[in-house]
Scaffold this motif. Sequence first.
Motif, PDB file in Angstrom:
ATOM      1  N   THR A 145      -3.236  -2.814   2.842  1.00 54.26           N
ATOM      2  CA  THR A 145      -2.026  -2.963   2.031  1.00 54.26           C
ATOM      3  C   THR A 145      -1.668  -4.415   1.709  1.00 54.26           C
ATOM      4  OG1 THR A 145      -0.903  -2.726   4.160  1.00 54.26           O
ATOM      5  CG2 THR A 145      -0.911  -0.801   2.721  1.00 54.26           C
TER       6      THR A 145
ATOM      7  N   LEU B 101      -2.349  -5.637  -1.959  1.00 57.08           N
ATOM      8  CA  LEU B 101      -1.517  -4.897  -2.925  1.00 57.08           C
ATOM      9  C   LEU B 101      -0.070  -5.377  -2.870  1.00 57.08           C
ATOM     10  CD1 LEU B 101      -2.937  -1.282  -2.380  1.00 57.08           C
ATOM     11  CD2 LEU B 101      -3.769  -3.113  -3.874  1.00 57.08           C
ATOM     12  N   LEU B 102       0.450  -5.581  -1.668  1.00 54.76           N
ATOM     13  CA  LEU B 102       1.823  -6.062  -1.531  1.00 54.76           C
ATOM     14  C   LEU B 102       1.966  -7.472  -2.082  1.00 54.76           C
ATOM     15  CD1 LEU B 102       2.520  -4.673   2.045  1.00 54.76           C
ATOM     16  CD2 LEU B 102       3.662  -3.915  -0.053  1.00 54.76           C
TER      17      LEU B 102
ATOM     18  N   GLY C 184       2.096  -7.573  -5.718  1.00 50.43           N
ATOM     19  CA  GLY C 184       3.437  -7.193  -6.172  1.00 50.43           C
ATOM     20  C   GLY C 184       4.359  -8.395  -6.234  1.00 50.43           C
TER      21      GLY C 184
ATOM     22  N   THR D 111       6.215   1.309  -3.314  1.00 53.59           N
ATOM     23  CA  THR D 111       5.455   1.354  -4.558  1.00 53.59           C
ATOM     24  C   THR D 111       4.706   0.049  -4.762  1.00 53.59           C
ATOM     25  OG1 THR D 111       7.166   2.753  -5.457  1.00 53.59           O
ATOM     26  CG2 THR D 111       5.650   1.796  -7.052  1.00 53.59           C
ATOM     27  N   VAL D 112       3.444   0.163  -5.154  1.00 54.35           N
ATOM     28  CA  VAL D 112       2.663  -1.011  -5.554  1.00 54.35           C
ATOM     29  C   VAL D 112       2.147  -0.735  -6.962  1.00 54.35           C
ATOM     30  CG1 VAL D 112       1.983  -1.684  -3.224  1.00 54.35           C
ATOM     31  CG2 VAL D 112       0.584  -0.050  -4.488  1.00 54.35           C
ATOM     32  N   SER D 113       1.657  -1.775  -7.628  1.00 51.17           N
ATOM     33  CA  SER D 113       1.152  -1.523  -8.982  1.00 51.17           C
ATOM     34  C   SER D 113      -0.225  -2.138  -9.180  1.00 51.17           C
ATOM     35  CB  SER D 113       2.141  -2.040 -10.021  1.00 51.17           C
ATOM     36  OG  SER D 113       2.300  -3.420  -9.856  1.00 51.17           O
TER      37      SER D 113
ATOM     38  N   ARG E  47      -4.536  -1.848  -7.647  1.00 54.03           N
ATOM     39  CA  ARG E  47      -5.493  -1.016  -6.915  1.00 54.03           C
ATOM     40  C   ARG E  47      -6.827  -1.766  -6.838  1.00 54.03           C
ATOM     41  NH1 ARG E  47      -9.309   3.349  -8.177  1.00 54.03           N
ATOM     42  NH2 ARG E  47      -9.674   2.839 -10.356  1.00 54.03           N
TER      43      ARG E  47
END
Length: 364
Positions: free
Chosen positions: A251, A254-255, A258, A320-322, A324
Motif C-alpha cells: 500500500t 499507492l498511498l 495519492g 480510496t487510492v487512485s 495501481r
Amino acid sequence: MTTITLPGLADVHTHLRVPGGEHKEDFATGTAAALAGGVTTVLAMPNTTPPLSTPEALNAARSTAAGAIRCDVGLFAGASPERVDHLEALAPGAVALKIYLNDTFGPLRVEDLPTLRACFRRWPREKLIAMHAERQSVAVGIGLAAAYSRPVHFCHISRREEIELIADAKMQGLPVTCEVTPHHLFLDERDARRLGTRGDMRPVLGSPDDVAALWEHLGETIDCIATDHAPHTLAEKAGSNPPPGVPGLETSLLLMLGAVEAGRLSLERLEALMAHNPRRIFGLPEQPGTHVEVELGVPATLSDAEVVSKCGWTPFAGMTVSARVRRVVLRGQVVYQDGRVCAPPGSGRLLPSLGRDAGESGEQ
Ligand code: DOR
Ligand code: ZN
Ligand code: ZN
C-alpha cells in the motif's frame, strides 16, 4: 488514465519473519508482497526467533533466503547486550546493524551505554547503524552519531519533537538520516481508536499535530519512506496479547502517489524518498533493467481481500487510492503483472553478495 514509469523501489524496513514467524510471513510471501507494491529491494529486520544477533542465526537465515526470495533482500544484524562479541563476525552477512532502544515486538533491546558504545566501536564504519529510537532516545542516537562521527539512521520517526530534533541535528551538519512510514503519515490516534489492535504498532499512531509535523518535514528533513511492514495474523491481533505491527509493502506506493495527486509532494520527491535516497543511504546496489509501471487515475478501495502478504489484511482497508501497479520488471524479467507475481522463489539476489566461497547458492 495515464501510465507512469518509476524506478524499482527500495524499502529499508520490513519484517519477513524468518526464522520463527513463518506463519505470519516468509521470504517467498514477503517478497511477493514487495513486488506487488513496486518494491524490488527490501531490507529485513533481525527481531526474529531466534534474533539475527549470532553468525549462526544470520547465516541460516541467509541460506533460507537464497532459495526463497523473489526480489533483492538484505538482512539487518541485531544488536544485543549478550552478543556484542559477535558484532565483527556478523557484519559480512548483514547490510546494516539494527539497535532497538525502546520497547517493541521481540526481545532485542539495548538499554545500557556500554553496549551502545561497543556497537559504535566494533561495527565496521562502512556499514550503517539504524535505530528504533523514540522520544529522548533520538537524542541518544544523535549524541552517538556526534561522539563517534559516523552515520546513524532513525527508523519510523513519528512525533513532532523527534522530527524537529533531527532537523536541528542536520542543521548542525551531524550525519543523521531518518525514515517515516505511510501509517504515521496517513493515520493518527483517532484511527488507532477506530482500528483497535489492528491499528496498534510501535511507535504508536501520533496526534494530528505529530502527523502535521511529518508532512511539514517531508520536503527536506525526511530522507526515506519505509513501510515497517510488520505482518501478524488476524488471530494474533484479536488474541489476548496482541503483537504490535501492521503490514505495508503493498500500500505504500499507492498511498504516496495519492499524496502526489493531492499536491503534497512532487513525483520527483517521491522517487527520492522511495528509491534513490534509501539506496544511497544504505549503499544498496543499483538494479539495471528494472522499473515499475503504474496506472494513475484508476480509483480503487483498499481491502483485505487483495492482500498478497501471508497475513492477509491491511490497516488501510476502506481507504480510496487512485493508482495501481501494472507491471514490475526486475533485471529485464517481468516479475509482477496485473495482480500476478511471476518471479519464482530464489530469483532475487541476496545482499551483500558473498559469492560461492561462502558456500551460498541461489546467488547470481
Ligand atoms: O509495530 C512494530 N512491529 N514496531 C516494531 O518496531 C516491530 C514490529 C514487529 O516486528 O512486529
Ligand atoms: Zn521499530
Ligand atoms: Zn520494524
